[in-house]
Design an enzyme around this catalytic site. Structure first.
Site, PDB file in Angstrom:
ATOM      1  N   LYS A 173       0.107   4.338  -0.455  1.00  0.00           N
ATOM      2  CA  LYS A 173      -0.505   5.581   0.064  1.00  0.00           C
ATOM      3  C   LYS A 173      -0.233   6.740  -0.896  1.00  0.00           C
ATOM      4  O   LYS A 173      -0.420   6.584  -2.086  1.00  0.00           O
ATOM      5  CB  LYS A 173      -0.015   5.842   1.502  1.00  0.00           C
ATOM      6  CG  LYS A 173      -0.187   4.590   2.376  1.00  0.00           C
ATOM      7  CD  LYS A 173      -0.007   4.804   3.835  1.00  0.00           C
ATOM      8  CE  LYS A 173      -0.179   3.463   4.557  1.00  0.00           C
ATOM      9  NZ  LYS A 173      -0.143   3.557   6.000  1.00  0.00           N
TER      10      LYS A 173
ATOM     11  N   ASN B 295       0.863  -1.189   0.000  1.00  0.00           N
ATOM     12  CA  ASN B 295       0.000   0.000   0.000  1.00  0.00           C
ATOM     13  C   ASN B 295       0.897   1.236   0.000  1.00  0.00           C
ATOM     14  O   ASN B 295       1.478   1.588   1.019  1.00  0.00           O
ATOM     15  CB  ASN B 295      -0.897  -0.032   1.253  1.00  0.00           C
ATOM     16  CG  ASN B 295      -1.766   1.210   1.357  1.00  0.00           C
ATOM     17  OD1 ASN B 295      -1.891   1.976   0.401  1.00  0.00           O
ATOM     18  ND2 ASN B 295      -2.363   1.411   2.516  1.00  0.00           N
TER      19      ASN B 295
ATOM     20  N   SER C  79       2.967  -1.954  10.598  1.00  0.00           N
ATOM     21  CA  SER C  79       4.404  -1.953  10.910  1.00  0.00           C
ATOM     22  C   SER C  79       5.129  -3.244  10.511  1.00  0.00           C
ATOM     23  O   SER C  79       6.033  -3.704  11.220  1.00  0.00           O
ATOM     24  CB  SER C  79       4.631  -1.643  12.397  1.00  0.00           C
ATOM     25  OG  SER C  79       4.163  -0.336  12.686  1.00  0.00           O
TER      26      SER C  79
ATOM     27  N   GLY D 112       2.094   2.280  11.047  1.00  0.00           N
ATOM     28  CA  GLY D 112       3.121   3.321  10.969  1.00  0.00           C
ATOM     29  C   GLY D 112       3.745   3.693  12.300  1.00  0.00           C
ATOM     30  O   GLY D 112       4.400   4.725  12.407  1.00  0.00           O
TER      31      GLY D 112
ATOM     32  N   GLU E  50      -7.025   5.077   7.599  1.00  0.00           N
ATOM     33  CA  GLU E  50      -6.661   6.475   7.298  1.00  0.00           C
ATOM     34  C   GLU E  50      -7.806   7.186   6.584  1.00  0.00           C
ATOM     35  O   GLU E  50      -8.031   8.375   6.785  1.00  0.00           O
ATOM     36  CB  GLU E  50      -5.363   6.509   6.471  1.00  0.00           C
ATOM     37  CG  GLU E  50      -4.170   6.161   7.354  1.00  0.00           C
ATOM     38  CD  GLU E  50      -2.962   5.620   6.613  1.00  0.00           C
ATOM     39  OE1 GLU E  50      -2.957   5.613   5.365  1.00  0.00           O
ATOM     40  OE2 GLU E  50      -2.016   5.176   7.300  1.00  0.00           O
TER      41      GLU E  50
ATOM     42  N   GLU F 112      -5.993  -4.649  10.545  1.00  0.00           N
ATOM     43  CA  GLU F 112      -4.944  -3.656  10.775  1.00  0.00           C
ATOM     44  C   GLU F 112      -5.287  -2.828  12.009  1.00  0.00           C
ATOM     45  O   GLU F 112      -6.013  -1.823  11.906  1.00  0.00           O
ATOM     46  CB  GLU F 112      -4.842  -2.702   9.584  1.00  0.00           C
ATOM     47  CG  GLU F 112      -4.481  -3.365   8.284  1.00  0.00           C
ATOM     48  CD  GLU F 112      -3.870  -2.347   7.330  1.00  0.00           C
ATOM     49  OE1 GLU F 112      -2.691  -2.513   6.999  1.00  0.00           O
ATOM     50  OE2 GLU F 112      -4.544  -1.382   6.962  1.00  0.00           O
TER      51      GLU F 112
ATOM     52  N   HIS G 224      -9.855   1.620   4.639  1.00  0.00           N
ATOM     53  CA  HIS G 224      -8.575   1.783   5.348  1.00  0.00           C
ATOM     54  C   HIS G 224      -8.766   2.787   6.482  1.00  0.00           C
ATOM     55  O   HIS G 224      -9.478   3.785   6.328  1.00  0.00           O
ATOM     56  CB  HIS G 224      -7.492   2.266   4.376  1.00  0.00           C
ATOM     57  CG  HIS G 224      -6.121   2.170   4.973  1.00  0.00           C
ATOM     58  ND1 HIS G 224      -5.667   3.087   5.887  1.00  0.00           N
ATOM     59  CD2 HIS G 224      -5.135   1.252   4.813  1.00  0.00           C
ATOM     60  CE1 HIS G 224      -4.446   2.741   6.266  1.00  0.00           C
ATOM     61  NE2 HIS G 224      -4.094   1.629   5.623  1.00  0.00           N
TER      62      HIS G 224
HETATM   63  P1  PGA Z   1       2.483   0.417   7.780  1.00  0.00           P
HETATM   64  O1  PGA Z   1       1.081   0.670   7.085  1.00  0.00           O
HETATM   65  O2  PGA Z   1       3.017  -0.891   7.247  1.00  0.00           O
HETATM   66  O3  PGA Z   1       3.333   1.591   7.363  1.00  0.00           O
HETATM   67  O4  PGA Z   1       2.256   0.354   9.241  1.00  0.00           O
HETATM   68  C1  PGA Z   1       0.154  -0.353   6.912  1.00  0.00           C
HETATM   69  C2  PGA Z   1      -1.101   0.177   6.256  1.00  0.00           C
HETATM   70  O5  PGA Z   1      -1.484   1.318   6.514  1.00  0.00           O
HETATM   71  O6  PGA Z   1      -1.735  -0.492   5.446  1.00  0.00           O
END
Ligand code: PGA
Length: 250
Positions: A10, A8, A209, A169, A95, A163, A93
């Site tokens: 982003k 992903n 992460s 992150g 976010e 998640e 997601h």
């Molecule tokens: P990350 O993000 O691996 O940077 O923690 C995962 C995600 O948002 O899908």
């Protein structure tokens, strides 16, 4: 079941040439790997170029509009995404739930808009924090509302990504025992939506992460069928190492 590894990206990278360069490194690396699916979710504007310049990757969109057409400035429909090569769409997601105010109702509409004979959907779910009493229930509610009035025939096109928001992150990851329990819990919840057989064959991914050092750890958890990788997926070599771990685990 083949392991599924999703990148992903982003809102990265900033230029299409950079996106193609990174995708081509992954694409070349994937030629020698068997038994896994490598899914790349670049920003919308790069999908067509990645389709043109790669062969071994499954292209994925990071979002979709709930609308098929009409006067909705800035929206991107599922048909448009299909037409530039997307075969998978991420919905819900955290976010987008947080920064774009996507509530469970919007997620449900997007799931309905995203599913078609050609397109698979990755539904992202996960608690904000681990309050002992209610975090499982929170995830259950997210799943049940996302699939409200979704035709059972679409079960083969569904993927769940667990998640936990606190792990995205942050460098914090879920404990493997807790992940195992959550994978079982998610499957049990899916029984309320789809048939027994379908609920057992829907892939459940973990995200939050992930890097090349810890990937194996999570891929080894029973009931986990792959990973959704954010930050680490922007480095193609790092992503290939994660894919390699998955390929060597079958
Ligand atoms: P990350 O993000 O691996 O940077 O923690 C995962 C995600 O948002 O899908």
């Amino acid at each position: 079941m083949k392991k599924i590894i999703v990148a992903n990206w982003k809102i990265n990278p900033q230029h299409v040439d950079d996106a193609v360069r990174r995708a081509q490194v992954i694409d070349r690396g994937m030629r020698r790997m068997r038994g896994i699916e490598a899914v790349i979710a670049p920003p919308f504007p790069f999908l067509a170029a990645l389709k043109k310049h790669t062969r071994n990757l499954i292209l994925c969109a990071q979002d979709v509009s709930c609308r098929e057409s009409g006067a909705y400035t800035g929206e991107v429909s599922r048909s448009m995404l299909e037409s530039v090569g997307a075969r998978v769409i991420i919905v819900g997601h955290s976010e987008r739930r947080e920064h774009n105010n996507e509530n469970d109702d919007v997620v449900n509409k997007k799931i309905k808009a995203a599913l078609s004979r050609k397109t698979r959907v990755i539904l992202c779910v996960g608690e904000k924090d681990r309050q002992p009493d209610n975090f499982q229930l929170f995830v259950k509610q997210q799943i049940l509302s996302a699939f409200r009035n979704v035709a059972k025939q679409f079960s083969k096109q569904v993927i769940i990504a667990y998640e936990p928001v606190w792990a995205i992150g942050t460098g914090k990851t879920v404990n493997p025992n807790d992940l195992y329990e959550m994978a079982i819990y998610i499957r049990r919840t899916l029984l309320d939506v789809f048939s027994k057989k379908a609920a057992h064959t829907i892939p459940v991914l973990y995200g939050g992460s992930i890097d090349s050092k810890n990937a194996k750890y999570f891929l080894g958890v029973e009931g986990v069928n792959g990973l959704l990788v954010g930050g680490a997926s922007l480095n193609p070599h790092e992503f290939l190492k994660i894919a390699d771990s998955a390929a060597s685990m079958k």
